[in-house]
Enzyme design. Structure first.
Site, PDB file in Angstrom:
ATOM      1  N   ARG A 136       4.815 -44.208 -16.226  1.00 12.75           N
ATOM      2  CA  ARG A 136       4.987 -43.375 -15.043  1.00 12.75           C
ATOM      3  C   ARG A 136       6.454 -43.150 -14.747  1.00 12.75           C
ATOM      4  NH1 ARG A 136       0.316 -46.777 -12.353  1.00 12.75           N
ATOM      5  NH2 ARG A 136       1.351 -48.211 -13.741  1.00 12.75           N
ATOM      6  N   LYS A 183      -5.318 -60.748 -12.237  1.00 15.16           N
ATOM      7  CA  LYS A 183      -5.626 -59.884 -11.104  1.00 15.16           C
ATOM      8  C   LYS A 183      -7.037 -60.188 -10.601  1.00 15.16           C
ATOM      9  CE  LYS A 183      -2.752 -56.061 -12.683  1.00 15.16           C
ATOM     10  NZ  LYS A 183      -2.730 -54.650 -13.109  1.00 15.16           N
ATOM     11  N   HIS A 187      -4.975 -42.157 -15.419  1.00 19.67           N
ATOM     12  CA  HIS A 187      -5.560 -42.784 -16.612  1.00 19.67           C
ATOM     13  C   HIS A 187      -6.237 -41.723 -17.490  1.00 19.67           C
ATOM     14  CE1 HIS A 187      -6.078 -46.563 -13.933  1.00 19.67           C
ATOM     15  NE2 HIS A 187      -5.143 -46.848 -14.796  1.00 19.67           N
ATOM     16  N   SER A 192      -3.902 -47.373  -9.539  1.00 19.82           N
ATOM     17  CA  SER A 192      -5.149 -47.865  -8.945  1.00 19.82           C
ATOM     18  C   SER A 192      -4.866 -48.515  -7.591  1.00 19.82           C
ATOM     19  CB  SER A 192      -5.817 -48.882  -9.876  1.00 19.82           C
ATOM     20  OG  SER A 192      -6.138 -48.295 -11.105  1.00 19.82           O
TER      21      SER A 192
HETATM   22  P1  ADP Z   1      -2.775 -52.699 -16.209  1.00 21.19           P
HETATM   23  O1  ADP Z   1      -3.645 -53.396 -15.238  1.00 21.19           O
HETATM   24  O2  ADP Z   1      -2.800 -53.245 -17.593  1.00 21.19           O
HETATM   25  O3  ADP Z   1      -1.384 -52.395 -15.725  1.00 21.19           O
HETATM   26  P2  ADP Z   1      -3.853 -50.157 -15.465  1.00 21.19           P
HETATM   27  O4  ADP Z   1      -5.330 -50.113 -15.415  1.00 21.19           O
HETATM   28  O5  ADP Z   1      -3.147 -50.185 -14.160  1.00 21.19           O
HETATM   29  O6  ADP Z   1      -3.451 -51.312 -16.435  1.00 21.19           O
HETATM   30  O7  ADP Z   1      -3.317 -48.936 -16.324  1.00 21.19           O
HETATM   31  C1  ADP Z   1      -3.694 -48.753 -17.669  1.00 21.19           C
HETATM   32  C2  ADP Z   1      -2.663 -47.886 -18.363  1.00 21.19           C
HETATM   33  O8  ADP Z   1      -2.578 -46.613 -17.749  1.00 21.19           O
HETATM   34  C3  ADP Z   1      -1.258 -48.448 -18.324  1.00 21.19           C
HETATM   35  O9  ADP Z   1      -0.621 -48.114 -19.539  1.00 21.19           O
HETATM   36  C4  ADP Z   1      -0.617 -47.714 -17.190  1.00 21.19           C
HETATM   37  O10 ADP Z   1       0.787 -47.653 -17.319  1.00 21.19           O
HETATM   38  C5  ADP Z   1      -1.241 -46.351 -17.380  1.00 21.19           C
HETATM   39  N1  ADP Z   1      -1.247 -45.557 -16.158  1.00 21.19           N
HETATM   40  C6  ADP Z   1      -1.834 -45.849 -14.992  1.00 21.19           C
HETATM   41  N2  ADP Z   1      -1.639 -44.853 -14.102  1.00 21.19           N
HETATM   42  C7  ADP Z   1      -0.887 -43.922 -14.733  1.00 21.19           C
HETATM   43  C8  ADP Z   1      -0.326 -42.657 -14.364  1.00 21.19           C
HETATM   44  N3  ADP Z   1      -0.470 -42.184 -13.129  1.00 21.19           N
HETATM   45  N4  ADP Z   1       0.391 -41.992 -15.280  1.00 21.19           N
HETATM   46  C9  ADP Z   1       0.569 -42.501 -16.519  1.00 21.19           C
HETATM   47  N5  ADP Z   1       0.076 -43.663 -16.937  1.00 21.19           N
HETATM   48  C10 ADP Z   1      -0.644 -44.378 -16.060  1.00 21.19           C
END
Ligand code: ADP
Length: 160
Positions: free
Chosen positions: A91, A42, A18, A129
């Site tokens: 990703r 979630k 992030h 996460s």
């Molecule tokens: P959500 O719950 O909306 O999927 P997240 O908190 O998991 O959101 O992630 C927020 C943003 O960060 C999303 O666009 C997700 O694709 C991106 N993201 C999370 N981890 C990575 C990573 N390792 N590399 C690139 N983008 C990431």
């Protein structure tokens, strides 16, 4: 033109992936709002206050980044905040279908809202996460996954 974008997510908890995406966005746009969504579907482990606090402690030193809590529709929040684009991290190809669907839905709801996809550093392409939560739950080492300044708090909370 002055550009304001929103980086939405659950950030439960924030990972180095992030932070990589938010940092890249902060170099590209004038103002970056990190929107921590309550997210009804979630069941987050960390409260919205904790998730905001973790982000403030890790990206708070970026002068054009602001972290806020958000509830409701992203398309509406973006409009209310004056954001012209949503920034999402990609990703792998597996992220694409869902992200593409969301981008087009958001544009339908708010025709002025575009979505920009950023690739994080290749070393974070596996990171999420959920991975952090799973590894820490079993007592595994998450020091390569989360920022050092919040590592202990996250690890101690998640550890089984
Ligand atoms: P959500 O719950 O909306 O999927 P997240 O908190 O998991 O959101 O992630 C927020 C943003 O960060 C999303 O666009 C997700 O694709 C991106 N993201 C999370 N981890 C990575 C990573 N390792 N590399 C690139 N983008 C990431």
């Amino acid at each position: 033109m002055h550009s304001t974008v929103i980086c939405p997510g659950s950030f439960d908890p924030v990972t180095l992936g992030h932070i990589d995406v938010i940092t890249r966005a902060s170099r590209m746009f004038d103002r970056v709002i990190v929107g921590v969504f309550v997210n009804g579907e979630k069941h987050p482990v960390f409260s919205i206050e904790e998730r905001i606090d973790f982000l403030n402690r890790t990206v708070g030193d970026l002068s054009n980044v602001k972290v806020i809590g958000c509830d409701g529709l992203l398309a509406q929040c973006a409009k209310d905040l004056g954001a012209s684009a949503v920034v999402r991290g990609l990703r792998a190809v597996s992220d694409f279908e869902y992200e593409f669907q969301m981008a087009l839905t958001n544009r339908k709801l708010n025709p002025e809202l575009d979505t920009v996809f950023l690739a994080s550093d290749a070393s974070y392409t596996y990171l999420s996460s959920s991975i952090v939560k799973n590894v820490a739950y079993h007592g595994g080492d998450i020091s390569n996954f989360v920022p050092a300044c919040i590592h202990d708090e996250i690890f101690n909370r998640l550890r089984h």
